[in-house]
Design a protein around this motif. Structure first.
Motif, mmCIF file in Angstrom:
data_model
loop_
_atom_site.group_PDB
_atom_site.id
_atom_site.type_symbol
_atom_site.label_atom_id
_atom_site.label_comp_id
_atom_site.label_asym_id
_atom_site.label_seq_id
_atom_site.Cartn_x
_atom_site.Cartn_y
_atom_site.Cartn_z
ATOM 1 N N ASP A 1 0.824 -1.222 0.000
ATOM 2 C CA ASP A 1 0.000 0.000 0.000
ATOM 3 C C ASP A 1 0.855 1.269 0.000
ATOM 4 O O ASP A 1 1.860 1.348 0.717
ATOM 5 C CB ASP A 1 -0.899 0.027 1.243
ATOM 6 N N GLY A 2 0.405 2.224 -0.784
ATOM 7 C CA GLY A 2 1.112 3.507 -0.889
ATOM 8 C C GLY A 2 1.222 4.219 0.447
ATOM 9 O O GLY A 2 2.203 4.906 0.728
ATOM 10 N N GLU A 3 0.241 3.978 1.313
ATOM 11 C CA GLU A 3 0.231 4.620 2.634
ATOM 12 C C GLU A 3 1.464 4.192 3.455
ATOM 13 O O GLU A 3 2.029 4.973 4.215
ATOM 14 C CB GLU A 3 -1.095 4.243 3.321
ATOM 15 N N LEU A 4 1.907 2.913 3.229
ATOM 16 C CA LEU A 4 3.096 2.425 3.941
ATOM 17 C C LEU A 4 4.364 3.120 3.409
ATOM 18 O O LEU A 4 5.305 3.386 4.167
ATOM 19 C CB LEU A 4 3.221 0.903 3.785
ATOM 20 N N ILE A 5 4.367 3.405 2.123
ATOM 21 C CA ILE A 5 5.524 4.109 1.538
ATOM 22 C C ILE A 5 5.578 5.543 2.077
ATOM 23 O O ILE A 5 6.637 6.069 2.376
ATOM 24 C CB ILE A 5 5.448 4.116 -0.008
ATOM 25 N N GLU A 6 4.392 6.124 2.212
ATOM 26 C CA GLU A 6 4.336 7.483 2.778
ATOM 27 C C GLU A 6 4.869 7.487 4.201
ATOM 28 O O GLU A 6 5.617 8.375 4.608
ATOM 29 C CB GLU A 6 2.885 7.998 2.766
ATOM 30 N N LYS A 7 4.470 6.446 4.955
ATOM 31 C CA LYS A 7 4.911 6.346 6.341
ATOM 32 C C LYS A 7 6.432 6.157 6.402
ATOM 33 O O LYS A 7 7.104 6.737 7.247
ATOM 34 C CB LYS A 7 4.203 5.148 6.998
ATOM 35 N N TYR A 8 6.939 5.347 5.470
ATOM 36 C CA TYR A 8 8.392 5.131 5.391
ATOM 37 C C TYR A 8 9.097 6.472 5.164
ATOM 38 O O TYR A 8 10.086 6.789 5.810
ATOM 39 C CB TYR A 8 8.720 4.172 4.236
ATOM 40 N N TRP A 9 8.559 7.241 4.235
ATOM 41 C CA TRP A 9 9.169 8.530 3.895
ATOM 42 C C TRP A 9 9.189 9.466 5.112
ATOM 43 O O TRP A 9 10.184 10.124 5.395
ATOM 44 C CB TRP A 9 8.393 9.162 2.728
#
Lengths: 191, 244
Positions: free
Chosen positions: B13-21
């Motif tokens: 999920d893109g939301e996890l990538i956002e959280k990573y960032w």
């Protein structure tokens, strides 16, 4: 010398770049390149380990962003473009690894995931299962997992970000690998 | 190639990538703070080391400033922070003490322990030193070639003599018997009233000195004299009259 370094245009806010995409202003691509060109290149290099491939992937990514916005209105622009770059680079990676092994960080990271899986559903379903697993982890563990297996960052780089030793990251990633394997099995993925 | 797992991870999920960032940004911010702290601590350590080195060098420098003259006494012009004062002909730092009647003065000289000589001053040196409290010290040293021994002399042909005065602004601080203005016109040849320098320790400009290391005698006062009589505030007194 990289042309981008010679350009003196000031770095603008992500919101403004997104606005430019919505206005279909080609300046959006230039500004994305100024602000995130090096960052995107690094993601591609971690996956492909080839300069020319990385350059081409970066250009494909700019085109991908141009096509995606609008209608997309990303919350966090770098996270959004990271996903486009990852998909673009992975497509090329899969294409190239048909004939030879690529000595990239991604290849090294995948060697840690030393299990083959059989799953009939499409990749997005598998993505959801992996996402569920990631949500069960701490923020720190998520950072390690995504850093290593999605961004294909070197372990040393992850350790530097977290202010820990590389061996501590290796150890934690070992545990995450076992955790993922168990989670996939519990969710009907044959290993 | 583990193709399915690559595709699976690519589709998280893109939301996890956002959280990573966001997490990465927080890590970078912490790292910058950490580096600033380390640099700050390193700078503080460096400053401390420099301060210690400077203090040591000053200490070594001060010790090396002790230079002795041909009489084995400290040459005051080499003292730490000493500024040489050009006294020209007006060399003597003296108040001449209390003024007595000529008879009273003669009596004091004859009965006292002061060394009295008729002679000529030479090698006159005066330095100025400012201490941490802002007090100004004037130190004068000279030698007297003895022409005639008058009282309590030890037969020496040349005497080493010192004089010290201290000022706060223009005001003299009376803690030495010779505290007065720096310049009082005196002839180099005259009658000198001296006392033996004791083992007193003088603290001048933050440094300690044994008075006897600077000179054997301390100058009490000086009067014009022609070798036969002395001029005591306008009254001529025969030298023979003051021999005890």
């Amino acid at each position: 010398m990289d042309k981008r370094k010679d350009e003196k245009s000031p770095v603008i806010a992500d919101e403004r770049i997104i606005e430019l995409y919505w206005q279909r202003d080609e300046l959006a691509i230039k500004e994305t390149d100024v602000k995130y060109g090096q960052f995107l290149y690094r993601i591609a290099y971690n996956i492909l380990h080839d300069r020319l491939d990385c350059e081409e992937c970066r250009n494909d990514t700019y085109l991908g962003i141009w096509n995606a916005i609008p209608p997309a209105k990303p919350n966090i622009f770098p996270a959004f473009i990271t996903q486009i770059m990852r998909r673009t680079a992975i497509d090329r990676y899969k294409e190239k690894t048909r004939t030879k092994r690529i000595p990239s960080e991604l290849t090294l990271s995948l060697e840690a995931l030393d299990f083959e899986i059989e799953y009939e559903e499409d990749a997005s379903e598998l993505g959801k299962i992996i996402s569920d697993y990631l949500r069960s982890l701490t923020d720190r563990q998520q950072f390690m997992f995504i850093g290593r297996f999605y961004m294909a960052e070197p372990v040393e780089s992850i350790a530097r970000d977290l202010g820990v030793t590389a061996s501590a990251v290796y150890k934690e990633i070992g545990k995450l690998r076992i955790g993922l394997k168990n989670h996939l099995e519990r969710n009907g993925v044959y290993i | 190639m583990n193709s399915k797992i690559i595709d699976g991870i690519t589709n998280i999920d893109g939301e996890l990538i956002e959280k990573y960032w966001q997490y990465k940004q927080a890590c970078l911010s912490k790292r910058r703070t950490r580096i600033k702290r380390i640099v700050g601590a390193a700078a503080a350590c460096f400053a401390l080391v420099i301060a210690v080195v400077i203090a040591l060098m000053n200490s070594i420098g001060n010790n090396s400033q002790i230079v002795y003259n041909s009489y084995g006494k400290i040459d005051i012009t080499y003292l730490s922070s000493a500024e040489i004062v050009d006294t020209d002909e007006d060399f003597f730092v003296s108040s001449n003490g209390d003024i007595y009647s000529p008879e009273g003065w003669v009596s004091n000289i004859k009965q006292g322990s002061a060394t009295v000589v008729y002679g000529t001053a030479k090698n006159i040196k005066t330095v100025k030193i400012e201490d941490r409290r802002g007090h100004i010290w004037y130190i004068t040293t000279f030698e007297i070639d003895v022409i005639k021994e008058i009282n309590n002399c030890d037969g020496a042909k040349t005497l080493t003599v010192s004089s010290v005065s201290r000022f706060k602004g223009d005001e003299p601080i009376i803690d030495y018997s010779m505290s007065s203005d720096i310049k009082i016109a005196k002839k180099k040849t005259g009658l000198f009233i001296l006392k033996k320098n004791s083992d007193d320790i003088w603290r001048i400009g933050g440094e300690k000195y044994a008075a006897s290391d600077i000179a054997d005698y301390y100058a009490m006062s000086q009067y014009d004299c022609d070798g036969k009589s002395v001029d005591y505030y306008g009254t001529k007194i025969d030298l023979d009259d003051i021999i005890g």
